[in-house]
Design a protein around this motif. Structure first.
Motif, PDB file in Angstrom:
ATOM      1  N   THR A 116       0.850  -1.195   0.000  1.00 17.64           N
ATOM      2  CA  THR A 116       0.000   0.000   0.000  1.00 17.64           C
ATOM      3  C   THR A 116       0.886   1.246   0.000  1.00 17.64           C
ATOM      4  N   ASP A 148       0.485   4.853   0.722  1.00 20.01           N
ATOM      5  CA  ASP A 148      -0.496   5.688   1.396  1.00 20.01           C
ATOM      6  C   ASP A 148      -0.183   7.169   1.266  1.00 20.01           C
ATOM      7  N   GLY A 202      -6.610   9.514   3.674  1.00 17.81           N
ATOM      8  CA  GLY A 202      -5.698   8.398   3.439  1.00 17.81           C
ATOM      9  C   GLY A 202      -6.115   7.147   4.187  1.00 17.81           C
ATOM     10  N   HIS A 217      -7.434   3.649   2.296  1.00 18.45           N
ATOM     11  CA  HIS A 217      -6.619   2.471   2.604  1.00 18.45           C
ATOM     12  C   HIS A 217      -7.469   1.381   3.258  1.00 18.45           C
ATOM     13  N   LEU A 269      -5.286   3.267  10.906  1.00 28.66           N
ATOM     14  CA  LEU A 269      -4.836   2.584   9.694  1.00 28.66           C
ATOM     15  C   LEU A 269      -4.629   1.108   9.994  1.00 28.66           C
ATOM     16  N   ALA A 328       3.895  -1.294   3.627  1.00 30.07           N
ATOM     17  CA  ALA A 328       3.129  -0.039   3.625  1.00 30.07           C
ATOM     18  C   ALA A 328       4.116   1.124   3.661  1.00 30.07           C
ATOM     19  N   ASP A 383       4.534   5.602   2.827  1.00 30.90           N
ATOM     20  CA  ASP A 383       3.861   6.872   2.559  1.00 30.90           C
ATOM     21  C   ASP A 383       4.389   7.474   1.261  1.00 30.90           C
ATOM     22  N   ILE A 441      -2.752   5.665  -2.973  1.00 27.69           N
ATOM     23  CA  ILE A 441      -3.664   6.705  -2.492  1.00 27.69           C
ATOM     24  C   ILE A 441      -4.238   7.528  -3.629  1.00 27.69           C
TER      25      ILE A 441
END
Length: 335
Positions: free
Chosen positions: A160, A162, A170, A174, A193, A201, A203, A231
């Motif tokens: 993911t 994010d 976000g 998610h 989250l 995961a 960002d 995202i």
């Protein structure tokens, strides 16, 4: 007798003047403010376009401002203060920091300004009069359900990409993706989250370059990743570049959220398997219309209004409602 008549005449005159002031206020050009996270993201460019078109149609004056970058709370606070001083009766805002912006919004509302959040909620949601936005959890659900069907019998190894820690949009997207994919124990009310079953995961801050770096990090952590949630579509484009550089782009499924024109073209080109399309122009137009009504009648809107979301894919899956890329291009935003 003369004194009584004079008193009555003065009372009538005062009432007439008061009515005249009210009529003058209601007939004055409504001033609406729009504050976006940035003025470069195509999503917010389209939002501004929608707001200006509706303001022109309804005879309102539109003031616009934006943060220097996503997360620039100070810039948004200054914009609120400037718009209140300029006489805005309504301010529409896409909050960069859902919590830090609340005191500035409270001051504006105390001064009689109606504040409507667009796209992103504040924390708490009650900090604004209303929210016009995509149901981000549902947007995630749709791509999760589609991805589950598309993967078939393959064992999923999920990455993911994010937004950034703590942002409600976000988290909603998610968690919605994972819920749609089949992860148990997640609901629309889940505020933390969830990473159950996620191999990596990272960002991405919704940025293509950072999305590419995030995907590179995930491939180093687990080279067997075969499905990637992002995202937004810039992050998806970055993920694809990393996968292509590693020679894995044909064996990894990418799903995303936004529905911008570039993203839909990537659906058409096979870069993104499916994306959930949202409608920024509609959010802004509805906000301006509500602002004009408030300026003229004093009637405020309240609560949450869902501005819609549509799954866009050229590979329809049974049981998952979707539209194809042609529909997506006809309703997309940006270049």
């Amino acid at each position: 007798m003369r004194k009584v008549m004079t008193s009555a005449a003065l009372t009538a005159l005062a009432a007439s003047l008061s009515l005249g002031v009210v009529q003058a206020q209601s007939s004055a050009q409504p001033i609406i403010g729009l504050i976006t996270k940035t003025d470069t993201n195509p999503f917010f460019v389209k939002m501004k376009e929608g707001a200006q078109k509706e303001a022109t149609r309804l005879g309102a004056k539109l003031l616009t401002a934006a943060g220097k970058a996503d997360g620039d709370n100070a810039g948004q606070v200054a914009a609120i203060e400037n718009m209140v001083a300029a006489g805005a009766r309504t301010i529409l805002i896409t909050p960069s920091d859902s919590k830090a912006i609340v005191p500035a919004i409270a001051k504006a509302r105390a001064a009689g300004v109606m504040v409507i959040a667009l796209d992103s909620p504040t924390e708490p949601a009650s900090a604004v009069d209303a929210l016009f936005a995509t149901n981000n959890y549902q947007a995630g659900i749709l791509i999760g359900q589609w991805a589950k069907k598309a993967m078939g019998s393959k064992k999923p190894v999920i990455a993911t990409l994010d937004l950034f820690p703590g942002h409600p949009v976000g988290i909603a997207r998610h968690n919605g993706f994972l819920a749609g994919f089949g992860t148990k124990g997640i609901t629309a009310s889940t505020t933390a989250l969830v990473n159950t079953g996620v191999a990596c995961a990272q960002d991405s801050f919704g940025d293509q370059t950072k999305g590419q770096t995030a995907m590179e990090n995930c491939l180093q952590k687990n080279p067997d990743i075969n499905i990637v949630y992002t995202i937004n579509e810039p992050a998806a484009a970055g993920a694809y570049q990393a996968l292509k550089a590693a020679g894995k782009e044909k064996n990894v499924l990418i799903v995303s959220v936004d529905g911008g024109c570039a993203g839909v073209r990537n659906v058409e080109g096979g870069v993104i398997g499916a994306t959930s399309q949202q409608y920024p122009l509609k959010m802004a137009a509805m906000g301006v219309a509500a602002g004009v009504t408030y300026a003229k009648t004093g009637k405020k809107v309240s609560g949450y209004t869902d501005t819609g979301v549509t799954l866009i894919t050229n590979k329809a899956m049974s049981g998952v409602k979707s539209q194809n890329g042609k529909f997506g291009l006809a309703n997309c935003w940006g270049q």
